[in-house]
Every structure is written in C-alpha cells, then in structure tokens.
Design an enzyme around this catalytic site. Structure first.
Site, PDB file in Angstrom:
ATOM      1  CB  CYS A  78       0.102   4.632   1.472  1.00 38.13           C
ATOM      2  SG  CYS A  78       1.239   4.846   0.073  1.00 38.13           S
ATOM      3  CB  CYS A 118      -0.490   7.555  -1.482  1.00 36.09           C
ATOM      4  SG  CYS A 118       0.136   6.253  -2.547  1.00 36.09           S
ATOM      5  CG  ASP A 119      -2.779   8.632   2.058  1.00 36.22           C
ATOM      6  OD1 ASP A 119      -3.232   8.922   0.939  1.00 36.22           O
ATOM      7  OD2 ASP A 119      -3.054   7.576   2.641  1.00 36.22           O
TER       8      ASP A 119
END
Length: 507
Positions: A335, A338-339
């Site tokens: 992701c 998100c990351d």
C-alpha cells in the site's frame, strides 16, 4: 493549527459532547510539542467542557483524553491531524459519554475482557487505513478500564519507529499483534473474543445467503432483500478490499470518493433493508444438499440457505519470489498510500506497470529519493495519461522485460534481483523498499473442490452469475470476470441476486 472551515465543523461536533473531558498534555520546547500545545489549547477554547492540564506521560510530545478524576487510557503521541483528526474528535465525544454506534453484542464482548491489554499503534498521518485501527482500540479503551491504547506518529517518534516499515503496526503488551487495517471485530477475533457459535443457533433457512462484504456482496444482498427474500450476509468486514483503497474517481455518478467513505455508505445502505448482517466471521466450507446449501463458519456455526451468492473478493497478489514473505513489513509493502511516508528520501521499486503500479510510482515519487518501476512485459499497461505523468517526473525510471527473481536483505530489504528477459542476464538494484502492485488473487481457497474454479483460483461463472452448482452463484473479483472494477462488481452482484431470485421461483 486549525483553519476556519475545520473550526466551524469541529464546533458543531463539540456541541454533541455529553460530559466534561480533561486533556493531559506532556510537552517540551521542541516544534512538535509546540504543535501539540497549540492543538489542545485551541480545541479547549472552543468548548467549556474541555480543560487542559500538564502531565508527565510516557512519550513527549503526547496527550491523553480523560474524564475528570478518571484516566481512560487513550493517548495520542504526536499531533493527530491528517487522517487522524477524526480519531481525535471521536475520542473526545466518546470519552465525554457519547454512546458508540457499535452493536450491543460487540460492546458486551469488549466489556467482558478481564485481562490487562496495553495496545500501541504506529501510524502515518497519510495512512487511510490507520484511523480504523486507532478508533477501534480507542473505543475498546473507553468501554473497558482493562484496556489502554496509544497512537504513535512514526514521523514524530522516528527513532522509536525506525524498524516500522508498514502501518498501521499494532503492538499488544510490547509484542507485535497485527499489521494493516483491523476493525473492532477483527481485533476481538484475534484476541479469541469473536462471535460465539451459539449466536447463530436457531436461525431459519435463508432464501439467499451472501458470503463477503465488498461491493458485489452489498449489491447482491440489497437486490435480494428488495425482492422480499429473507437475506443474510456473512463478512469479516463490510466494504472488503474497498476499505484499503484511497481515492476512487471512476464510480460513475460519484466524481470522487474514498474507499473508507464508500464502505461506510455500503454498510448504511445495507442497514436500510431487512438483512441479517453477520460480521466478524468467515465461511470455511460449503456443502450442497438436495434442497439447501450448508455453510460452515470459522466459529463452527452452520447456516442453511436455499441459494448462495459468493462475493468474497480478492486481495493483493504476491509475486512469490524468495525474500517476499521474509521481508513483508520490513521493506516489502503493498500500500503506497499508507506505507509510502515511511520511505521518505529512500530508494524504492514498484513491481507492476499497470494502473495501480504507475499510480503508486507517481505517489511515491513525491516522497522518495528515487522510484524504479519494473514491468515483466515489454511495455507498460497503464493508461497513457498515467504514463505521461510518470515520464514527467525527474526521479523515476522504468525497466521493462524485467522478471523479479529475488528480494534481498539482512534485517530489512536492501535490494532486488531481476532477470532481463532479453539478455537473460541477472541484474541487481540496491533499494530500501519494494512495493508490489501486480494485481489480485481471489479469496476462494476455502471452497476447495465444492465449486469449479480456474487455474487462477477464480470461480467460473456464466453471464448470469451461475456457477457449476445449481443454486450457487458468484459475483465480483472472486470470479473469472475479466475486469476487476468496483462498478462492474456492483453490477455482477445485482445480476447474481436476480438470478438467485429466478432460481428460487423455479425451484
């Protein structure tokens, strides 16, 4: 800290507070401490129910949200803005006494926990999955004095979060508990507190039972209920993989929305109908009898239905090379939204040249030092507008005819080896992270041989959603439909429900 529009929205929400709240702030002289002081004091000035006190908490800067004379165990380490601002506001309301929206059975499960549980969640303010975890664990802390939860912004506590390479990263009593989006029901299930099989006893035979909670399943359940059929839906969470999607701009009639927003809308729409929603459980087995289909759940309960619709969706496909499993959450990620912030100023690769891969590369290019896209075929598959945008970025490069061979590392990822499909030569790239974006794998392993699937594991269906088993239908990304899109899944879900209705009136 807050602009005028946000203050106006917040003022309306603070009017919903039902009791007094004390914000205990642990701050120093650094820039982030100043931001925390500004935030808590600015919010306190907007409501007579909120006061601020100085405190000495485990982390600085941080603040806890409490009732007068009673610590709730909810702490924000860092400045909860971005996606986490809603988590902060919701915590204020719930600590003040505002009743949660969870079902009473879930609230009872939370309150029944007797052992001390001290949760810590490392987050990124750009992560759209993190608020679900933060809000779930905050709620559990509000309802049960044995539970505490601290949200930790990895960008503020960089040294502490140095080894955290995927968020949300959840720790329980100092030990790794989970990664990725988790709802309250997910957390309870992991703790062994999921719905008991006894809760499913004495359920009558359904006309239509839907397995899965994504767009296809929601569409199926709603269409079935509108036909007057007794309908049930079994899902670990409503929304499915849509929950993990950031921006959605191709749902016709909706110019732009987000995955979590669409998931919430799906759940609200389902609630408008007489649908028996069974969350926090998964199907493990199905068996076709002469008159019904029996579905066994992971808690041992068995449901009976006259027709069944499978809409279990899909998950990110893995490349299946050495190092992928070993370094998942240690440099291997799925992701970018998100990351991505965890790889700020670092060199990363994106595996996959489709829309998802190129969109990921574009997003990461604004954060990372350098982004390399590896595509197995000789050309990228992404839309031309995305390819042109990628070409305009100075810190990206594309390698085609590249077959990923191995992800290398020590404690974490340090590189990637690929085979040049033209020269057959193995080449290595030094990297800090690898983002895998090569499509989807259907969530159908639980079916075994009960329903016919292709070599990819996709359920084979005809144009009406029929499987090879009479009375069993399938829809969405778990099937062999060619295009995996939200709008197509919704349509196939409606088709499956109408086919189930037709089957029932003929049998």
């Amino acid at each position: 800290m807050l602009n005028q529009e946000l203050k106006q929205q917040l003022s309306q929400l603070l009017d919903l507070m039902e009791g007094d709240v004390v914000l205990k702030a642990s701050t120093g002289s650094d820039e982030n401490s100043q931001k925390v002081d500004n935030l808590v004091n600015e919010v306190a000035e907007m409501s007579s129910r909120i006061t601020v006190e100085k405190a000495d908490l485990k982390r600085t800067p941080s603040f806890s949200i409490n009732r007068p004379g009673e610590d709730t165990g909810i702490t924000f380490a860092g400045v909860p803005l971005g996606h986490e601002f809603n988590s902060f506001v919701l915590a204020l309301l719930q600590v003040s006494g505002r009743a949660p929206k969870e079902e009473q059975s879930v609230i009872d499960q939370i309150k029944s926990i007797e052992q001390p549980l001290h949760f810590e969640t490392y987050i990124s303010l750009t992560c759209h999955k993190c608020p679900d975890v933060v809000q779930a664990l905050n709620l559990m802390s509000v309802l049960n004095p044995n539970i505490t939860h601290t949200m930790i912004d990895g960008a503020v506590f960089k040294e502490e979060a140095e080894d955290i390479m995927a968020v949300p990263a959840i720790f329980l009593n100092g030990e790794q508990f989970g990664n990725g989006r988790m709802t309250v029901t997910d957390i309870l299930s992991t703790l062994g507190q999921g719905p008991d099989a006894s809760a499913f006893e004495n359920k009558e035979v359904f006309d239509v039972l839907v397995i899965g909670g994504g767009p296809a399943s929601a569409s199926s359940a709603i269409y079935a209920a509108r036909k007057g059929l007794t309908t049930g839906i079994v899902a670990d969470r409503i929304g499915g993989q849509v929950n993990d999607t950031a921006d959605i701009e191709n749902l016709i009639g909706v110019k732009k929305t987000t995955g979590p927003s669409l998931s919430t809308n799906l759940e609200e729409h389902i609630k408008d109908y007489n649908i028996d929603v069974m969350k926090g459980v998964r199907a493990e087995q199905l068996e076709k009898t002469d008159k019904t289909v029996s579905v066994t759940l992971d808690n041992g309960a068995v449901l009976e239905t006259r027709s069944l619709i499978i809409g279990t969706g899909a998950r990110w496909r893995k490349i299946g090379v050495p190092g992928e499993e070993k370094y998942t959450n240690k440099g291997v990620a799925y992701c970018p939204h998100c990351d991505g912030p965890l790889f700020e100023g670092k060199d990363v690769a994106v595996i996959g040249g489709g829309n998802s891969g190129i969109e990921a590369a574009i997003d990461l290019a604004g954060i990372c030092k350098n982004v390399t896209v590896l595509e197995f075929s000789d050309t990228l598959k992404a839309d031309s507008v995305l390819q042109e945008r990628l070409k305009s970025l100075p810190n990206t490069q594309v390698i085609t005819n590249a077959a990923t061979k191995e992800i290398t590392g020590d404690d974490r990822v340090n590189g990637l080896t690929y085979t040049d499909m033209q020269s057959k030569e193995d080449k290595h790239i030094d990297l800090d992270g690898v983002f895998v974006q090569i499509g989807l794998s259907p969530n159908t392993e639980w079916l075994g041989d009960s329903v016919q699937r292709n070599r990819m594991g996709e359920i084979e269906v005809d144009r009406l959603g029929n499987t090879n088993v009479p009375g069993v239908f399938a829809a969405g990304d778990c099937t062999d439909q060619r295009y995996k899109q939200i709008i197509i899944s919704m349509g196939s879900g409606a088709t499956a429900a109408l086919s189930a209705f037709d089957y029932l009136i003929r049998n």
